[in-house]
Design an enzyme around this catalytic site. Structure first.
Site, PDB file in Angstrom:
ATOM      1  N   ARG A  26       0.815  -1.227   0.000  1.00 44.48           N
ATOM      2  CA  ARG A  26       0.000   0.000   0.000  1.00 44.48           C
ATOM      3  C   ARG A  26       0.844   1.270   0.000  1.00 44.48           C
ATOM      4  O   ARG A  26       0.461   2.287   0.573  1.00 44.48           O
ATOM      5  CB  ARG A  26      -0.949   0.040   1.198  1.00 44.48           C
ATOM      6  CG  ARG A  26      -2.166  -0.839   1.056  1.00 44.48           C
ATOM      7  CD  ARG A  26      -3.101  -0.262  -0.008  1.00 44.48           C
ATOM      8  NE  ARG A  26      -4.191  -1.180  -0.269  1.00 44.48           N
ATOM      9  CZ  ARG A  26      -5.315  -1.212   0.442  1.00 44.48           C
ATOM     10  NH1 ARG A  26      -5.479  -0.381   1.430  1.00 44.48           N
ATOM     11  NH2 ARG A  26      -6.240  -2.081   0.144  1.00 44.48           N
ATOM     12  N   ARG A  30      -3.501   6.642   0.550  1.00 49.30           N
ATOM     13  CA  ARG A  30      -4.031   7.844   1.200  1.00 49.30           C
ATOM     14  C   ARG A  30      -3.102   8.555   2.171  1.00 49.30           C
ATOM     15  O   ARG A  30      -3.420   9.628   2.653  1.00 49.30           O
ATOM     16  CB  ARG A  30      -5.342   7.504   1.903  1.00 49.30           C
ATOM     17  CG  ARG A  30      -6.486   7.321   0.935  1.00 49.30           C
ATOM     18  CD  ARG A  30      -7.668   6.698   1.623  1.00 49.30           C
ATOM     19  NE  ARG A  30      -7.262   5.400   2.150  1.00 49.30           N
ATOM     20  CZ  ARG A  30      -8.084   4.545   2.731  1.00 49.30           C
ATOM     21  NH1 ARG A  30      -9.340   4.854   2.899  1.00 49.30           N
ATOM     22  NH2 ARG A  30      -7.644   3.373   3.167  1.00 49.30           N
ATOM     23  N   ARG A  39      -7.026  11.457  -6.220  1.00 47.39           N
ATOM     24  CA  ARG A  39      -8.206  10.689  -5.800  1.00 47.39           C
ATOM     25  C   ARG A  39      -9.437  11.592  -5.813  1.00 47.39           C
ATOM     26  O   ARG A  39     -10.510  11.205  -6.263  1.00 47.39           O
ATOM     27  CB  ARG A  39      -7.949  10.137  -4.395  1.00 47.39           C
ATOM     28  CG  ARG A  39      -9.104   9.439  -3.729  1.00 47.39           C
ATOM     29  CD  ARG A  39      -9.272   8.046  -4.272  1.00 47.39           C
ATOM     30  NE  ARG A  39     -10.234   7.265  -3.513  1.00 47.39           N
ATOM     31  CZ  ARG A  39     -11.555   7.351  -3.672  1.00 47.39           C
ATOM     32  NH1 ARG A  39     -12.054   8.178  -4.538  1.00 47.39           N
ATOM     33  NH2 ARG A  39     -12.356   6.578  -2.958  1.00 47.39           N
ATOM     34  N   ASP A  76      -6.427  -3.189  -7.962  1.00 48.55           N
ATOM     35  CA  ASP A  76      -7.024  -3.785  -6.769  1.00 48.55           C
ATOM     36  C   ASP A  76      -7.358  -5.247  -7.029  1.00 48.55           C
ATOM     37  O   ASP A  76      -7.629  -5.626  -8.169  1.00 48.55           O
ATOM     38  CB  ASP A  76      -8.288  -3.032  -6.365  1.00 48.55           C
ATOM     39  CG  ASP A  76      -8.669  -3.326  -4.918  1.00 48.55           C
ATOM     40  OD1 ASP A  76      -8.154  -2.645  -4.027  1.00 48.55           O
ATOM     41  OD2 ASP A  76      -9.441  -4.278  -4.688  1.00 48.55           O
ATOM     42  N   TYR A 150     -14.676 -12.189  -0.756  1.00 51.53           N
ATOM     43  CA  TYR A 150     -15.377 -10.943  -1.080  1.00 51.53           C
ATOM     44  C   TYR A 150     -16.567 -11.210  -2.005  1.00 51.53           C
ATOM     45  O   TYR A 150     -17.614 -10.584  -1.884  1.00 51.53           O
ATOM     46  CB  TYR A 150     -14.421  -9.943  -1.746  1.00 51.53           C
ATOM     47  CG  TYR A 150     -13.501  -9.264  -0.761  1.00 51.53           C
ATOM     48  CD1 TYR A 150     -13.957  -8.218   0.035  1.00 51.53           C
ATOM     49  CD2 TYR A 150     -12.183  -9.674  -0.608  1.00 51.53           C
ATOM     50  CE1 TYR A 150     -13.124  -7.586   0.950  1.00 51.53           C
ATOM     51  CE2 TYR A 150     -11.336  -9.047   0.297  1.00 51.53           C
ATOM     52  CZ  TYR A 150     -11.817  -8.008   1.074  1.00 51.53           C
ATOM     53  OH  TYR A 150     -10.998  -7.392   1.979  1.00 51.53           O
TER      54      TYR A 150
HETATM   55  O1  CP3 Z   1       0.108   0.459  -3.254  1.00 51.34           O
HETATM   56  C1  CP3 Z   1      -0.318  -0.695  -3.422  1.00 51.34           C
HETATM   57  O2  CP3 Z   1      -0.183  -1.604  -2.570  1.00 51.34           O
HETATM   58  C2  CP3 Z   1      -0.899  -1.075  -4.775  1.00 51.34           C
HETATM   59  C3  CP3 Z   1      -2.311  -1.079  -4.936  1.00 51.34           C
HETATM   60  C4  CP3 Z   1      -3.230  -1.973  -4.089  1.00 51.34           C
HETATM   61  C5  CP3 Z   1      -4.488  -1.522  -3.636  1.00 51.34           C
HETATM   62  N1  CP3 Z   1      -5.150  -2.598  -3.098  1.00 51.34           N
HETATM   63  C6  CP3 Z   1      -4.987  -0.140  -3.762  1.00 51.34           C
HETATM   64  C7  CP3 Z   1      -6.107   0.304  -2.917  1.00 51.34           C
HETATM   65  C8  CP3 Z   1      -3.108  -3.320  -3.749  1.00 51.34           C
HETATM   66  C9  CP3 Z   1      -1.940  -4.263  -3.943  1.00 51.34           C
HETATM   67  C10 CP3 Z   1      -4.331  -3.699  -3.124  1.00 51.34           C
HETATM   68  C11 CP3 Z   1      -4.622  -5.071  -2.664  1.00 51.34           C
HETATM   69  C12 CP3 Z   1      -5.875  -5.344  -1.951  1.00 51.34           C
HETATM   70  N2  CP3 Z   1      -7.110  -4.790  -2.174  1.00 51.34           N
HETATM   71  C13 CP3 Z   1      -6.021  -6.317  -0.937  1.00 51.34           C
HETATM   72  C14 CP3 Z   1      -4.911  -7.237  -0.461  1.00 51.34           C
HETATM   73  C15 CP3 Z   1      -4.015  -6.576   0.514  1.00 51.34           C
HETATM   74  C16 CP3 Z   1      -4.655  -6.233   1.826  1.00 51.34           C
HETATM   75  O3  CP3 Z   1      -4.779  -5.039   2.101  1.00 51.34           O
HETATM   76  O4  CP3 Z   1      -5.015  -7.178   2.564  1.00 51.34           O
HETATM   77  C17 CP3 Z   1      -7.350  -6.310  -0.518  1.00 51.34           C
HETATM   78  C18 CP3 Z   1      -7.980  -7.175   0.567  1.00 51.34           C
HETATM   79  C19 CP3 Z   1      -8.040  -5.340  -1.315  1.00 51.34           C
HETATM   80  C20 CP3 Z   1      -9.483  -4.968  -1.270  1.00 51.34           C
HETATM   81  C21 CP3 Z   1      -9.657  -3.565  -0.863  1.00 51.34           C
HETATM   82  N3  CP3 Z   1      -9.436  -2.471  -1.676  1.00 51.34           N
HETATM   83  C22 CP3 Z   1     -10.058  -3.091   0.410  1.00 51.34           C
HETATM   84  C23 CP3 Z   1     -10.382  -3.962   1.611  1.00 51.34           C
HETATM   85  C24 CP3 Z   1     -10.090  -1.691   0.343  1.00 51.34           C
HETATM   86  C25 CP3 Z   1     -10.579  -0.753   1.401  1.00 51.34           C
HETATM   87  C26 CP3 Z   1      -9.632  -0.560   2.502  1.00 51.34           C
HETATM   88  C27 CP3 Z   1      -8.875   0.722   2.335  1.00 51.34           C
HETATM   89  O5  CP3 Z   1      -7.669   0.732   2.666  1.00 51.34           O
HETATM   90  O6  CP3 Z   1      -9.494   1.706   1.914  1.00 51.34           O
HETATM   91  C28 CP3 Z   1      -9.658  -1.330  -0.959  1.00 51.34           C
HETATM   92  C29 CP3 Z   1      -9.482   0.058  -1.490  1.00 51.34           C
HETATM   93  C30 CP3 Z   1      -8.109   0.430  -1.920  1.00 51.34           C
HETATM   94  N4  CP3 Z   1      -7.267  -0.375  -2.645  1.00 51.34           N
HETATM   95  C31 CP3 Z   1      -7.467   1.685  -1.688  1.00 51.34           C
HETATM   96  C32 CP3 Z   1      -6.217   1.603  -2.326  1.00 51.34           C
HETATM   97  C33 CP3 Z   1      -5.182   2.710  -2.433  1.00 51.34           C
HETATM   98  C34 CP3 Z   1      -8.069   2.874  -0.970  1.00 51.34           C
HETATM   99  C35 CP3 Z   1      -9.031   3.527  -1.898  1.00 51.34           C
HETATM  100  C36 CP3 Z   1      -9.299   4.956  -1.573  1.00 51.34           C
HETATM  101  O7  CP3 Z   1      -8.493   5.809  -1.956  1.00 51.34           O
HETATM  102  O8  CP3 Z   1     -10.343   5.219  -0.985  1.00 51.34           O
END
Ligand code: CP3
Length: 344
Positions: A26, A30, A39, A76, A150
């Site tokens: 990540r 944010r 964003r 994602d 999911y």
């Molecule tokens: O920087 C990175 O790591 C690359 C991009 C990336 C994202 N999601 C961007 C993202 C990667 C590799 C992921 C993987 C991901 N997505 C996982 C596996 C890793 C983990 O965290 O366990 C999972 C379970 C998801 C599903 C997902 N996407 C969730 C649960 C959420 C909400 C939680 C949160 O942090 O907001 C997302 C949204 C998400 N994916 C964001 C980002 C940058 C936040 C979106 C926003 O800006 O609102």
């Protein structure tokens, strides 16, 4: 040091790198003001992921600021359900919400359209072109079990009760979904690799929901088959597995699945990691994300403990993703500690 040596590829291929490499799960997100700005402009997270100009910029932002050893594709794990036709919504402050898959009929209605994800491959091509030679480009997808969680429950609010029920009571139905995810994720990762991804990470964020035989059947076995399929087509592409929360199953996972590297969460004791896991394959991760928020001496001590124990057969990273409240100075300090570390 030749400019084109990549420390992360060295570690995964069993060669000693010039320095312990570091990137953060990540790392695009944010906690970065430049991310929040884009964003807000984009309005929707899905549009950010599917617009190559934006996704490329966001992938590169943390590299410019911190010079990490790897860039990870900005996308994602839920893009696969999206390409299968499941309704997907990322709500502010609530996380992702999917339409749920309830039965065989719903499974039969899933229909994969890889062209919906073609902007992602364009992003990969653009990033690869702009990335410094020394920086490794990581592509990824979710593991079959975690994406199934999911798809079945729709969100994480109820701790994936239905998915766990399928695992115990509806094995044929779950196997059907796992097979669909395996085929589609394979095509998706092939697209990423063909476009320029150099390493693949498999995120199994909810592996820890299963224990014993259920873990073997729904985490290790599908991962083993998937990795062997990838290896057949792309023998030179290293695969990192991250079965978060796997506790005493990490060792079975690393012995059984054929991954080239294992990412470990903060609950794994670092000495256990050295003797029981790193003997088998190179490791990644382990630092508690809360320590990155805290910074200072506590972060430094924990970082040096990990470095001193796991040394050069390790890709430095957190045990889970960067949280939005992390001060930027703490990340800069962490990178400096890791970069300058020499074995005692
Ligand atoms: O920087 C990175 O790591 C690359 C991009 C990336 C994202 N999601 C961007 C993202 C990667 C590799 C992921 C993987 C991901 N997505 C996982 C596996 C890793 C983990 O965290 O366990 C999972 C379970 C998801 C599903 C997902 N996407 C969730 C649960 C959420 C909400 C939680 C949160 O942090 O907001 C997302 C949204 C998400 N994916 C964001 C980002 C940058 C936040 C979106 C926003 O800006 O609102």
């Amino acid at each position: 040091v030749p400019e084109n040596r990549k420390a992360i590829l060295d570690v995964l291929k069993g060669t000693t790198p010039e320095h312990v490499p570091i990137w953060l799960m990540r790392q695009a997100g944010r906690y970065l003001p430049e991310y929040k700005k884009l964003r807000a402009e984009a309005g929707s997270f899905l549009d950010l992921c599917l617009t190559p100009q934006w996704a490329t910029e966001i992938t590169l932002q943390p590299i410019r600021r911190f010079d990490f050893d790897a860039a990870i594709l900005f996308a994602d794990i839920l893009l696969i359900p999206y390409a299968l036709g499941q309704k997907l919504d990322f709500r502010e402050g609530e996380g992702p919400v999917l339409e749920t898959v309830k039965n065989e009929n719903d499974l039969d209605r899933l229909n994969y359209h890889q062209e919906k994800l073609s902007p992602v491959f364009e992003t990969v091509r653009r990033v690869r072109k702009d990335l410094p030679n020394k920086t490794t480009f990581i592509g990824f997808c979710g593991s079959m079990w975690t994406v199934a969680c999911y798809m079945i429950d729709g969100n994480s609010q109820n701790n994936f009760t239905q998915a766990k029920r399928w695992a115990k009571e509806k094995p044929l139905q779950l196997q059907k979904l796992i097979d669909i995810l395996s085929d589609t994720s394979f095509q998706y990762l092939s697209g990423q690799i063909d476009a320029g991804a150099e390493v693949i990470q498999l995120f199994d964020s909810w592996a820890g929901l299963l224990e014993g035989d259920l873990f073997d059947r729904w985490v290790s076995e599908p991962t083993r088959k998937f990795v062997s399929r990838l290896k057949e087509k792309y023998p030179h592409i290293p695969v990192i597995g991250f079965p978060r929360g796997a506790r005493n199953k990490y060792r079975d996972y690393i012995l059984q699945t054929g991954v080239d590297g294992l990412s470990i969460d903060p609950d794994v004791d670092v000495n256990y990691a050295k003797t029981q896991l790193q003997k088998v394959k190179p490791l990644q991760g382990n630092l508690n994300p809360a320590l990155l928020v805290k910074g200072g001496e506590d972060m430094k001590k924990a970082t040096e403990k990990i470095l001193g124990t796991l040394g050069f057969k390790h890709i430095f990273n957190l045990g889970h993703g960067v949280t939005p409240d992390v001060p930027l100075e703490h990340i800069a300090a962490l990178v400096k500690i890791v970069r300058n570390w020499k074995s005692g």
